[in-house]
Enzyme design. Structure first.
Site, PDB file in Angstrom:
ATOM      1  N   ALA A 157       0.851  -1.196   0.000  1.00 44.25           N
ATOM      2  CA  ALA A 157       0.000   0.000   0.000  1.00 44.25           C
ATOM      3  C   ALA A 157       0.883   1.239   0.000  1.00 44.25           C
ATOM      4  O   ALA A 157       2.047   1.189   0.414  1.00 44.25           O
ATOM      5  CB  ALA A 157      -0.917   0.010   1.222  1.00 44.25           C
ATOM      6  N   GLU A 159      -5.326  -5.233  -8.734  1.00 45.39           N
ATOM      7  CA  GLU A 159      -5.171  -5.429  -7.280  1.00 45.39           C
ATOM      8  C   GLU A 159      -6.532  -5.375  -6.588  1.00 45.39           C
ATOM      9  O   GLU A 159      -6.817  -6.173  -5.695  1.00 45.39           O
ATOM     10  CB  GLU A 159      -4.257  -4.343  -6.697  1.00 45.39           C
ATOM     11  CG  GLU A 159      -2.809  -4.511  -7.112  1.00 45.39           C
ATOM     12  CD  GLU A 159      -1.921  -3.356  -6.675  1.00 45.39           C
ATOM     13  OE1 GLU A 159      -0.744  -3.614  -6.403  1.00 45.39           O
ATOM     14  OE2 GLU A 159      -2.387  -2.206  -6.606  1.00 45.39           O
ATOM     15  N   LYS A 203       4.281   4.373   5.671  1.00 45.51           N
ATOM     16  CA  LYS A 203       3.007   4.361   4.922  1.00 45.51           C
ATOM     17  C   LYS A 203       1.793   4.677   5.804  1.00 45.51           C
ATOM     18  O   LYS A 203       0.701   4.904   5.305  1.00 45.51           O
ATOM     19  CB  LYS A 203       2.797   3.003   4.245  1.00 45.51           C
ATOM     20  CG  LYS A 203       3.936   2.543   3.348  1.00 45.51           C
ATOM     21  CD  LYS A 203       4.048   3.392   2.112  1.00 45.51           C
ATOM     22  CE  LYS A 203       5.106   2.932   1.143  1.00 45.51           C
ATOM     23  NZ  LYS A 203       4.802   1.726   0.422  1.00 45.51           N
TER      24      LYS A 203
HETATM   25  C1  5RP Z   1       1.024  -1.002  -6.922  1.00 47.17           C
HETATM   26  C2  5RP Z   1       0.696  -0.838  -5.486  1.00 47.17           C
HETATM   27  C3  5RP Z   1       1.787  -1.138  -4.506  1.00 47.17           C
HETATM   28  O1  5RP Z   1       1.362  -2.180  -3.681  1.00 47.17           O
HETATM   29  C4  5RP Z   1       2.074   0.105  -3.730  1.00 47.17           C
HETATM   30  O2  5RP Z   1       2.454   1.116  -4.651  1.00 47.17           O
HETATM   31  C5  5RP Z   1       3.187  -0.100  -2.701  1.00 47.17           C
HETATM   32  O3  5RP Z   1       4.391  -0.372  -3.359  1.00 47.17           O
HETATM   33  P1  5RP Z   1       5.774  -0.488  -2.558  1.00 47.17           P
HETATM   34  O4  5RP Z   1       5.642  -1.664  -1.645  1.00 47.17           O
HETATM   35  O5  5RP Z   1       6.816  -0.661  -3.630  1.00 47.17           O
HETATM   36  O6  5RP Z   1       5.951   0.794  -1.797  1.00 47.17           O
HETATM   37  O7  5RP Z   1      -0.384  -0.477  -5.090  1.00 47.17           O
HETATM   38  O8  5RP Z   1      -0.036  -0.624  -7.742  1.00 47.17           O
END
Ligand code: 5RP
Length: 236
Positions: free
Chosen positions: A91, A111, A129
């Site tokens: 996320a 997703e 996050k």
């Molecule tokens: C892709 C997503 C990813 O899960 C989200 O961007 C998180 O990515 P990361 O773990 O590289 O920070 O939603 O569409």
């Protein structure tokens, strides 16, 4: 690697490894996209090999498909398995109620479909996050849009108070084209006090395929920190 990104990578991996403990023999598992979900796919592959698990993966993107092949995870598709036991995904932002912004990797539509088909959605992320409210720090909401509708949808987004920008490629000129052949808009709405309301407004715009707002979908979050992994669960 600088010390900051070093702990973040360790935290992401640790969170992913905790989430993969939910995978059981016989499960059909949604394989998320992005760098944190990639650690989970790798760990699932290790468990499949070590414990001779019979599991089937449903990739949420071309990236996830390639990783599943690399880590020798058998693949199925929603046409064959329309109910999944579990999806593990990353996320971009996570609020207190475990509402999410996803889609900075551009895989939001698949997703969301895979997550909606799953009995349980487990999110893996590092603690950067976690936010008080979605949209904090002017984080945009990714929105997948049919190419011919882009200028109309941009105008309509402005009318409801958003600032949309067309996502452009890196190492490729022009717009990012999704795995579904569409365009991504990144729309800044400032702090999003009512994510469900915004989601409904955006989804009602003709040409919008899907949004990166995942409202009341996640059941569990594993948040990797410098000091360990925090588990945050919510009843749905
Ligand atoms: C892709 C997503 C990813 O899960 C989200 O961007 C998180 O990515 P990361 O773990 O590289 O920070 O939603 O569409």
């Amino acid at each position: 690697m600088n010390p900051k990104s070093d702990w973040i990578e360790k935290a992401k991996k640790a969170a992913a490894c905790e989430a993969v403990k939910h995978v059981k023999n016989g499960f059909v598992v949604g394989l998320g996209s992005g760098s944190t979900a990639a650690y989970a796919v790798e760990e699932i592959g290790k468990r499949v090999k070590r414990e001779k698990l019979h599991i089937l993966g449903v990739p949420t993107s071309y990236q996830a498909l390639m990783l599943a092949i690399k880590h020798r995870i058998s693949i199925t598709m929603l046409e064959i398995h329309s109910t999944l036991d579990l999806t593990i995904d990353g996320a971009d932002q996570i609020d207190k109620k475990l509402n999410l912004i996803k889609g900075m990797g551009g895989a939001l539509t698949r997703e969301k479909i895979v997550a909606a088909a799953s009995t349980k959605l487990v999110i893996v992320a590092d603690e950067t996050k976690k936010v008080k409210a979605l949209g904090e720090d002017n984080h945009p909401v990714p929105i997948e849009v049919l190419p011919m509708a882009v200028s109309v949808v941009m105008r309509k987004i402005r009318e409801i108070g958003g600032k949309p920008t067309l996502r452009e490629g890196i190492k490729k000129v022009g717009p990012v084209i999704t795995d579904n052949g569409n365009i991504i808009l990144d729309a800044n709405f400032g702090l999003i006090r009512k994510p469900a309301e915004l989601e409904n407004k955006l989804r009602s715009l003709p040409g919008v395929v899907e949004t990166g707002l995942f409202v009341k979908m996640a059941n569990l979050v594993y948040l990797g920190k410098n000091t360990g992994v925090e588990k945050i669960a919510i009843e749905r």
